[in-house]
Design an enzyme around this catalytic site. Structure first.
Site, PDB file in Angstrom:
ATOM      1  N   ILE A  12     -13.022  16.867 -37.017  1.00 54.09           N
ATOM      2  CA  ILE A  12     -11.965  16.578 -36.035  1.00 54.09           C
ATOM      3  C   ILE A  12     -11.999  17.599 -34.894  1.00 54.09           C
ATOM      4  CG2 ILE A  12      -9.509  16.082 -35.708  1.00 54.09           C
ATOM      5  CD1 ILE A  12      -9.300  15.604 -38.727  1.00 54.09           C
ATOM      6  N   ILE A  60     -12.130  32.900 -39.758  1.00 54.86           N
ATOM      7  CA  ILE A  60     -10.709  33.177 -39.424  1.00 54.86           C
ATOM      8  C   ILE A  60     -10.079  34.175 -40.402  1.00 54.86           C
ATOM      9  CG2 ILE A  60     -10.184  31.063 -38.110  1.00 54.86           C
ATOM     10  CD1 ILE A  60      -8.787  29.986 -40.696  1.00 54.86           C
ATOM     11  N   THR A 125      -1.686  18.095 -42.343  1.00 54.03           N
ATOM     12  CA  THR A 125      -2.068  16.819 -42.952  1.00 54.03           C
ATOM     13  C   THR A 125      -0.871  16.147 -43.621  1.00 54.03           C
ATOM     14  OG1 THR A 125      -3.289  15.914 -44.845  1.00 54.03           O
ATOM     15  CG2 THR A 125      -2.878  18.256 -44.897  1.00 54.03           C
ATOM     16  N   ASP A 126      -0.937  14.834 -43.721  1.00 51.59           N
ATOM     17  CA  ASP A 126       0.118  14.096 -44.449  1.00 51.59           C
ATOM     18  C   ASP A 126       0.102  14.437 -45.939  1.00 51.59           C
ATOM     19  OD1 ASP A 126      -2.222  12.734 -45.202  1.00 51.59           O
ATOM     20  OD2 ASP A 126      -1.481  10.746 -44.634  1.00 51.59           O
ATOM     21  N   GLU A 127      -1.006  15.067 -46.404  1.00 54.56           N
ATOM     22  CA  GLU A 127      -1.099  15.357 -47.840  1.00 54.56           C
ATOM     23  C   GLU A 127      -0.067  16.387 -48.287  1.00 54.56           C
ATOM     24  OE1 GLU A 127      -5.043  15.449 -49.520  1.00 54.56           O
ATOM     25  OE2 GLU A 127      -5.851  14.315 -47.836  1.00 54.56           O
ATOM     26  N   TYR A 153      -5.886  21.812 -52.357  1.00 59.14           N
ATOM     27  CA  TYR A 153      -6.035  21.634 -50.900  1.00 59.14           C
ATOM     28  C   TYR A 153      -4.673  21.420 -50.245  1.00 59.14           C
ATOM     29  CZ  TYR A 153      -6.644  19.054 -46.519  1.00 59.14           C
ATOM     30  OH  TYR A 153      -6.525  18.631 -45.212  1.00 59.14           O
ATOM     31  N   LYS A 157      -2.485  23.773 -47.576  1.00 57.61           N
ATOM     32  CA  LYS A 157      -2.081  23.317 -46.230  1.00 57.61           C
ATOM     33  C   LYS A 157      -0.554  23.416 -46.080  1.00 57.61           C
ATOM     34  CE  LYS A 157      -4.342  21.822 -43.375  1.00 57.61           C
ATOM     35  NZ  LYS A 157      -5.066  22.506 -42.263  1.00 57.61           N
ATOM     36  N   VAL A 209     -16.717   4.760 -56.486  1.00 57.94           N
ATOM     37  CA  VAL A 209     -15.287   4.526 -56.230  1.00 57.94           C
ATOM     38  C   VAL A 209     -14.490   5.109 -57.396  1.00 57.94           C
ATOM     39  CG1 VAL A 209     -13.520   2.737 -55.983  1.00 57.94           C
ATOM     40  CG2 VAL A 209     -15.726   2.493 -54.816  1.00 57.94           C
ATOM     41  N   ARG A 276     -10.377  11.009 -59.786  1.00 58.36           N
ATOM     42  CA  ARG A 276     -10.091  12.386 -59.368  1.00 58.36           C
ATOM     43  C   ARG A 276      -8.866  12.890 -60.145  1.00 58.36           C
ATOM     44  NH1 ARG A 276      -8.807  12.813 -53.099  1.00 58.36           N
ATOM     45  NH2 ARG A 276     -11.053  13.110 -52.910  1.00 58.36           N
ATOM     46  N   GLY A 278      -5.401  14.373 -60.727  1.00 55.69           N
ATOM     47  CA  GLY A 278      -4.193  14.476 -59.877  1.00 55.69           C
ATOM     48  C   GLY A 278      -4.216  13.550 -58.668  1.00 55.69           C
TER      49      GLY A 278
HETATM   50  P1  NAD Z   1     -14.130  19.747 -41.691  1.00 53.90           P
HETATM   51  O1  NAD Z   1     -14.281  20.211 -43.099  1.00 53.90           O
HETATM   52  O2  NAD Z   1     -15.003  18.662 -41.176  1.00 53.90           O
HETATM   53  O3  NAD Z   1     -14.344  20.995 -40.696  1.00 53.90           O
HETATM   54  C1  NAD Z   1     -13.803  22.257 -40.948  1.00 53.90           C
HETATM   55  C2  NAD Z   1     -14.406  23.228 -39.937  1.00 53.90           C
HETATM   56  O4  NAD Z   1     -13.795  24.519 -40.174  1.00 53.90           O
HETATM   57  C3  NAD Z   1     -15.922  23.441 -40.123  1.00 53.90           C
HETATM   58  O5  NAD Z   1     -16.537  23.484 -38.846  1.00 53.90           O
HETATM   59  C4  NAD Z   1     -16.028  24.788 -40.822  1.00 53.90           C
HETATM   60  O6  NAD Z   1     -17.229  25.482 -40.517  1.00 53.90           O
HETATM   61  C5  NAD Z   1     -14.811  25.510 -40.254  1.00 53.90           C
HETATM   62  N1  NAD Z   1     -14.338  26.572 -41.154  1.00 53.90           N
HETATM   63  C6  NAD Z   1     -14.109  26.484 -42.488  1.00 53.90           C
HETATM   64  N2  NAD Z   1     -13.708  27.680 -42.952  1.00 53.90           N
HETATM   65  C7  NAD Z   1     -13.648  28.517 -41.894  1.00 53.90           C
HETATM   66  C8  NAD Z   1     -13.279  29.875 -41.737  1.00 53.90           C
HETATM   67  N3  NAD Z   1     -12.911  30.613 -42.774  1.00 53.90           N
HETATM   68  N4  NAD Z   1     -13.311  30.409 -40.496  1.00 53.90           N
HETATM   69  C9  NAD Z   1     -13.700  29.664 -39.417  1.00 53.90           C
HETATM   70  N5  NAD Z   1     -14.082  28.376 -39.517  1.00 53.90           N
HETATM   71  C10 NAD Z   1     -14.045  27.813 -40.737  1.00 53.90           C
HETATM   72  O7  NAD Z   1     -12.593  19.390 -41.532  1.00 53.90           O
HETATM   73  P2  NAD Z   1     -11.886  18.236 -40.672  1.00 53.90           P
HETATM   74  O8  NAD Z   1     -11.886  16.990 -41.464  1.00 53.90           O
HETATM   75  O9  NAD Z   1     -12.426  18.251 -39.291  1.00 53.90           O
HETATM   76  O10 NAD Z   1     -10.390  18.779 -40.662  1.00 53.90           O
HETATM   77  C11 NAD Z   1      -9.947  19.664 -39.635  1.00 53.90           C
HETATM   78  C12 NAD Z   1      -8.496  20.000 -39.870  1.00 53.90           C
HETATM   79  O11 NAD Z   1      -7.726  18.797 -39.862  1.00 53.90           O
HETATM   80  C13 NAD Z   1      -8.230  20.659 -41.216  1.00 53.90           C
HETATM   81  O12 NAD Z   1      -7.270  21.666 -41.032  1.00 53.90           O
HETATM   82  C14 NAD Z   1      -7.688  19.547 -42.083  1.00 53.90           C
HETATM   83  O13 NAD Z   1      -6.797  20.045 -43.047  1.00 53.90           O
HETATM   84  C15 NAD Z   1      -6.960  18.693 -41.046  1.00 53.90           C
HETATM   85  N6  NAD Z   1      -6.848  17.250 -41.339  1.00 53.90           N
HETATM   86  C16 NAD Z   1      -7.950  16.518 -41.682  1.00 53.90           C
HETATM   87  C17 NAD Z   1      -7.821  15.143 -41.882  1.00 53.90           C
HETATM   88  C18 NAD Z   1      -9.013  14.284 -42.207  1.00 53.90           C
HETATM   89  O14 NAD Z   1      -8.853  13.074 -42.463  1.00 53.90           O
HETATM   90  N7  NAD Z   1     -10.241  14.794 -42.181  1.00 53.90           N
HETATM   91  C19 NAD Z   1      -6.575  14.528 -41.748  1.00 53.90           C
HETATM   92  C20 NAD Z   1      -5.464  15.311 -41.403  1.00 53.90           C
HETATM   93  C21 NAD Z   1      -5.628  16.670 -41.183  1.00 53.90           C
HETATM   94  P1  TYD Z   2     -11.193  11.482 -49.180  1.00 54.61           P
HETATM   95  O1  TYD Z   2     -12.037  10.956 -48.070  1.00 54.61           O
HETATM   96  O2  TYD Z   2     -11.708  12.600 -50.035  1.00 54.61           O
HETATM   97  O3  TYD Z   2      -9.778  11.866 -48.527  1.00 54.61           O
HETATM   98  P2  TYD Z   2      -8.385  12.288 -49.248  1.00 54.61           P
HETATM   99  O4  TYD Z   2      -8.154  13.655 -48.712  1.00 54.61           O
HETATM  100  O5  TYD Z   2      -7.410  11.269 -48.766  1.00 54.61           O
HETATM  101  O6  TYD Z   2      -8.510  12.267 -50.711  1.00 54.61           O
HETATM  102  O7  TYD Z   2     -10.839  10.272 -50.151  1.00 54.61           O
HETATM  103  C1  TYD Z   2     -10.163   9.121 -49.664  1.00 54.61           C
HETATM  104  C2  TYD Z   2      -9.900   8.227 -50.862  1.00 54.61           C
HETATM  105  O8  TYD Z   2     -11.148   7.763 -51.375  1.00 54.61           O
HETATM  106  C3  TYD Z   2      -9.206   8.934 -52.000  1.00 54.61           C
HETATM  107  O9  TYD Z   2      -8.270   8.056 -52.611  1.00 54.61           O
HETATM  108  C4  TYD Z   2     -10.312   9.260 -52.970  1.00 54.61           C
HETATM  109  C5  TYD Z   2     -11.305   8.127 -52.749  1.00 54.61           C
HETATM  110  N1  TYD Z   2     -12.732   8.462 -52.967  1.00 54.61           N
HETATM  111  C6  TYD Z   2     -13.515   7.673 -53.806  1.00 54.61           C
HETATM  112  O10 TYD Z   2     -13.039   6.677 -54.389  1.00 54.61           O
HETATM  113  N2  TYD Z   2     -14.817   8.030 -53.991  1.00 54.61           N
HETATM  114  C7  TYD Z   2     -15.375   9.106 -53.402  1.00 54.61           C
HETATM  115  O11 TYD Z   2     -16.585   9.401 -53.645  1.00 54.61           O
HETATM  116  C8  TYD Z   2     -14.561   9.903 -52.526  1.00 54.61           C
HETATM  117  C9  TYD Z   2     -15.133  11.110 -51.829  1.00 54.61           C
HETATM  118  C10 TYD Z   2     -13.248   9.529 -52.321  1.00 54.61           C
END
Ligand code: NAD
Ligand code: TYD
Length: 338
Positions: A12, A60, A125-127, A153, A157, A209, A276, A278
């Protein structure tokens, strides 16, 4: 304006940097990233030679390097995407998640206090709200829903969110927080559901899945998330939390079958594996506040977004083929062979 974007080599954060450099061509963007397994400089290759962009390799949780980046670049705004982000990995190694997601956030906010900042935005995150029952589609997460976390996780957060609100109240740090639903789109690391299923389907590998595939996630195309964060940073109320989501709830199995259909691959690739621990049942965001107060609305439907995403993976094979080597292969074997 100078923006410090932490975690900008990730999914992101990388999309956000591309968005900011095109939406605000006069502003400076500094990416600060530790380049963990999830960070990828190729995601930033298109902007590396942009004179308004700089990359700092740093963690960080490393106070000296964080402070040096603030000394050098004097950011007006910091947006913290840096995190350990995968629930399954948090089950294996919770300590790393607390270190990066909580202590890292503290160290960043300490630097914001020390050097002064106009805005600190925490990408959450919504989590943090836990999960909702499958049989109550009327229930949605609002900003008033209390934190109620399930995984290391989400707990890390939620802890970071509470710390950010504490820094606002105690030290008057100008904090905003956004809590978004599941994102999908380009540059998504193929350990998460959608890119994993696309990549495995393209390689004619099993699609793992969890459980019966009935868990529900609320999917948002990544550029809609980036635009929402941009809006909050420009116009959001200090000390406020904003939910971001597009009312697009889907069962995992339906997402997986749609990907197979789009790629012309057989449903026999679906393999049901151990659930998974939990596992959250359902996430569903109420984004009414950001729509009402800041005028944000999602622009990309899931039908369009999933096609754009699949096309991106088809056209950018070299990006993901380089990623699914080394550490990824050992993670994959350890996780899915169990
Ligand atoms: P990602 O895992 O793809 O990227 C994380 C980035 O952070 C990587 O570039 C990594 O190198 C960097 N990083 C990790 N540890 C670090 C550290 N100690 N110091 C500096 N950099 C570090 O994650 P993402 O999916 O892009 O998520 C980004 C943010 O958005 C996160 O805070 C996550 O909680 C939040 N978020 C993600 C989603 C989603 O669906 N992916 C949804 C809602 C919120
Ligand atoms: P994921 O992309 O890990 O996001 P979240 O943080 O919401 O758990 O997983 C999305 C959903 O997909 C979640 O319900 C777990 C499921 N999942 C699978 O069924 N198989 C997989 O290999 C993975 C990675 C996730």
């Amino acid at each position: 304006m100078t923006y410090l974007i932490t975690g900008g080599a990730g999914f992101i954060g990388g999309n956000f940097i591309h968005h900011m450099l095109s939406a605000h061509p006069d502003d400076k963007i500094v990416c600060y990233d530790a380049l963990t397994y999830a960070g990828n400089l190729e995601t930033l290759a298109p902007v590396m030679s942009n004179p308004n962009f700089a990359f700092v390799h740093g963690d960080i949780t490393d106070r000296a390097t964080v402070n040096a980046a603030f000394e050098t670049h004097r950011p007006d705004v910091a947006v913290n995407f840096a995190a350990e982000s995968h629930v399954d990995r948090s089950i294996d190694n919770p300590g790393l998640f607390l270190q990066t997601n909580v202590i890292g956030t503290q160290i960043l906010m300490d630097a914001c206090r020390k050097y002064g900042i106009k805005r600190y935005h925490q990408v959450s995150t919504d989590e943090v709200y836990g999960d909702l029952p499958l049989e109550r589609p009327d229930l949605l997460f609002t900003e008033e829903t209390p934190p109620h976390t399930s995984s290391p996780y989400s707990a890390s957060k939620a802890a970071a969110d509470l710390l950010a609100l504490a820094y606002h109240r105690t030290y008057k740090l100008p904090v905003t927080i956004s809590r978004c639903s599941n994102n999908y789109g380009p540059y998504h690391f193929p350990e998460k559901l959608i890119p994993l299923m696309i990549v495995n389907a393209l390689n004619d590998k099993a699609l793992p899945v969890y459980g019966r595939g009935e868990n529900v996630r609320d999917w948002l195309y990544v550029s809609d998330h980036c635009k929402a964060i941009d809006l909050i940073v420009q116009k959001g109320g200090i000390g406020e939390v904003y939910n971001i989501g597009g009312h697009n709830e889907m069962r995992n199995i339906d997402v997986v079958k749609l990907i197979l259909k789009e790629l012309g691959k057989p449903e026999s690739l679906v393999t049901y594996v151990t659930d998974r621990a939990g596992h959250d049942l359902r996430y569903a965001i109420d984004p009414a506040k950001i729509s009402r107060e800041l005028g944000w609305l999602p622009e990309t439907s899931f039908a369009d977004g999933i096609k754009l995403t699949i096309n991106w993976y088809l056209e950018n094979r070299s990006w993901w083929e380089r990623v699914i080597t080394g550490e990824y292969l050992s993670y994959y074997a350890a996780h899915y062979n169990n």
